[in-house]
Enzyme design. Structure first.
Site, mmCIF file in Angstrom:
data_model
loop_
_atom_site.group_PDB
_atom_site.id
_atom_site.type_symbol
_atom_site.label_atom_id
_atom_site.label_comp_id
_atom_site.label_asym_id
_atom_site.label_seq_id
_atom_site.Cartn_x
_atom_site.Cartn_y
_atom_site.Cartn_z
ATOM 1 N N SER A 1 7.637 48.295 103.038
ATOM 2 C CA SER A 1 7.582 49.714 102.846
ATOM 3 C C SER A 1 7.339 50.219 101.641
ATOM 4 C CB SER A 1 8.837 50.236 103.486
ATOM 5 O OG SER A 1 9.303 51.589 103.412
ATOM 6 N N ASP B 1 4.322 52.412 104.081
ATOM 7 C CA ASP B 1 4.261 51.972 105.329
ATOM 8 C C ASP B 1 3.915 53.489 106.104
ATOM 9 O OD1 ASP B 1 6.804 52.356 105.481
ATOM 10 O OD2 ASP B 1 7.068 50.969 107.024
ATOM 11 N N ASP C 1 4.856 56.858 101.640
ATOM 12 C CA ASP C 1 5.366 55.677 101.027
ATOM 13 C C ASP C 1 4.383 54.359 101.667
ATOM 14 O OD1 ASP C 1 6.315 55.701 103.716
ATOM 15 O OD2 ASP C 1 7.733 54.072 103.325
ATOM 16 N N ASP D 1 5.814 55.794 106.968
ATOM 17 C CA ASP D 1 6.756 56.261 107.941
ATOM 18 C C ASP D 1 7.527 57.771 107.150
ATOM 19 O OD1 ASP D 1 8.212 54.841 106.380
ATOM 20 O OD2 ASP D 1 9.685 53.577 107.852
HETATM 21 MG MG MG Z 1 8.755 53.293 104.749
#
Ligand code: MG
Length: 451
Positions: free
Chosen positions: A100, A243, A241, A245
């Protein structure tokens, strides 16, 4: 700290994360693969973010799953919400190799259930127990799983977002995108282009060394994005960020939009003219209450952590409630009509829709929000429970909420005091309508703590 968090030894709120070559090894990830493959059967989707260690760890994950008889479909590099969307629609479970927002030396694993949500605490504890006791159901030669790859399925995720805005093809906005060399390089520029935007990118090539900025989209790291917004005359800039999400924004002047203000603007959009519920952790700004009052919606609070928000949203929906929106005040927002997880790509698309419909600039929309000021601080302590009890006792005459740590609720201000899940400090959030009000309550709490 509540019970499940205490019992989880390896996994944090959003998966396992550690430094590659130290705690994060192929052995560990293969163990997680074997544990997951022993618990879930059928077709398992795997994917990864752009970190340099991704292929090594993803190979280990697949080995573990295959050896337990699961059929593995490798999606390659993609955002976590893209994998979640595909799992929900096509697979029995999934796992993504990602750390992440953590720096490049980290990597980790997020485990996804068949409904597209991250694995809950109870199941994660079971997975850890299997991992630690090496309780794996390895299969014989006739039953090992098969591996295929379907990197093209990322297109289905992109289409699921663009098709949610059928009237947005001629928006005509210029936008600036900073995917931070992460997997959103493959999705957000495409999504916004398909929504009729003219897209400029920075850090737009996937690169696990993250040469342009760190995976955490902090205001300091987004200076180049702000400059790009100004030089191209963009309506806004969006960054993700590591990843994707989460999504954060800068306005048309290059100013960072604080994430609680982002939440409020998205909440207003999601709730306008509708009756229903918004779900968020106790750490979110009081702006959520102001917008709820304005739109006539109800706010349901949870513990801090997106999986608790996502699960509460699902639970309320199953009980017949009309759940309109959810998420955290960190740019991790959940649009339940699409899926029950944080989704940076969807958040970027919604911003286009908001600006198109409101016919105002992002800075104008932000100025219309109720005034508010938040103070965030860290209090180092080796005895968090004692400090927590002291605050509870000293503020017993206030309206207290103990969903997570202790939240002190007053008429026009609130504070949250809660232990960090992983480190020896407590987090303190204080918010009021203005800086004076916030300082007043902050000083009151600090007096209690220091005595
Ligand atoms: Mg994330």
């Amino acid at each position: 700290m509540t019970e499940p968090e205490k019992q989880k030894k390896l996994f944090g709120t959003n998966g396992v994360r550690a430094v590659v070559g130290k705690e994060m090894t192929p052995e560990l990830v293969m163990g997680i693969g074997m544990a997951l493959g022993s618990m879930r059967k059928g077709k398992i989707a795997v994917g990864m973010d752009t970190r340099t260690s991704g292929p090594a760890l993803c190979s280990a994950l697949k080995a573990g799953l295959l050896a337990c008889g699961c059929d593995v479909v490798d999606m390659g590099v993609l955002p976590t919400p893209a994998l979640q969307y595909l799992v929900k629609n096509h697979f029995d479970a999934g796992a993504v190799i990602t750390a992440s927002h953590n720096p490049p030396e980290y990597n980790g694993v997020k485990v996804i259930e068949g409904d597209g949500t991250e694995m809950d605490d109870e199941q994660t504890i079971k997975l850890e127990e299997r991992l630690f006791s090496k309780d794996f159901n390895l299969v014989d030669w006739e039953n090992v799983g098969t591996e295929t790859s379907s990197p093209e399925m990322i297109g289905e995720y992109i289409h699921s977002i663009t098709s949610a805005f059928p009237d947005s093809t001629e928006t005509g906005f210029t936008v600036a995108v900073d995917p931070g060399s992460g997997p959103a390089c493959l999705t957000t520029p495409d999504i916004l282009t398909k929504l009729g935007c003219r897209v400029h990118t920075i850090n737009g090539q996937t690169d696990g060394r993250f040469p342009g900025r760190l995976p955490e989209p902090s205001p300091e790291g987004l200076k180049a994005l702000s400059e790009l917004v100004i030089s191209t005359g963009a309506a806004f800039g969006v960054a993700h960020d590591g990843d994707a999400d989460r999504a954060v924004f800068v306005d048309e002047n290059g100013d960072f939009l604080e994430e609680n203000e982002e939440f409020a603007l998205m909440q207003r959009f999601a709730c306008k003219g509708k009756r229903g519920t918004v779900v968020t952790p106790v750490s979110t700004s009081q702006l959520v209450e102001a917008i709820a009052a304005e739109t006539g919606t109800r706010v349901e609070y949870t513990r801090v952590g997106s999986i608790y928000v996502a699960r509460k949203m699902l639970e309320l929906s199953e009980n017949g409630e009309n759940v309109l929106f959810g998420g955290e005040g960190n740019g991790g927002l959940i649009f339940p009509a699409h899926q029950h997880c944080r989704d940076g790509g969807m958040t970027a698309a919604v911003m286009v829709h908001i600006l198109k419909n409101e016919k105002k600039t992002l800075s104008e929309l932000r100025k219309e929000l109720p005034s508010h000021h938040m103070i965030k601080d860290k209090i180092f302590t080796t005895d968090a429970p004692a400090l927590l009890e002291k605050v509870k006792t000293d503020f017993a005459s206030d309206r207290l909420d103990t969903t997570d740590g202790v939240r002190i609720n007053r008429e026009k201000s609130w504070a949250l005091f809660r232990p960090s899940g992983t480190e020896p400090f407590m987090r303190l959030y204080v918010e009021a309508e203005n800086i004076e009000g916030a300082k007043l309550l902050y000083n009151e709490i600090m007096n209690t703590i220091n005595n």
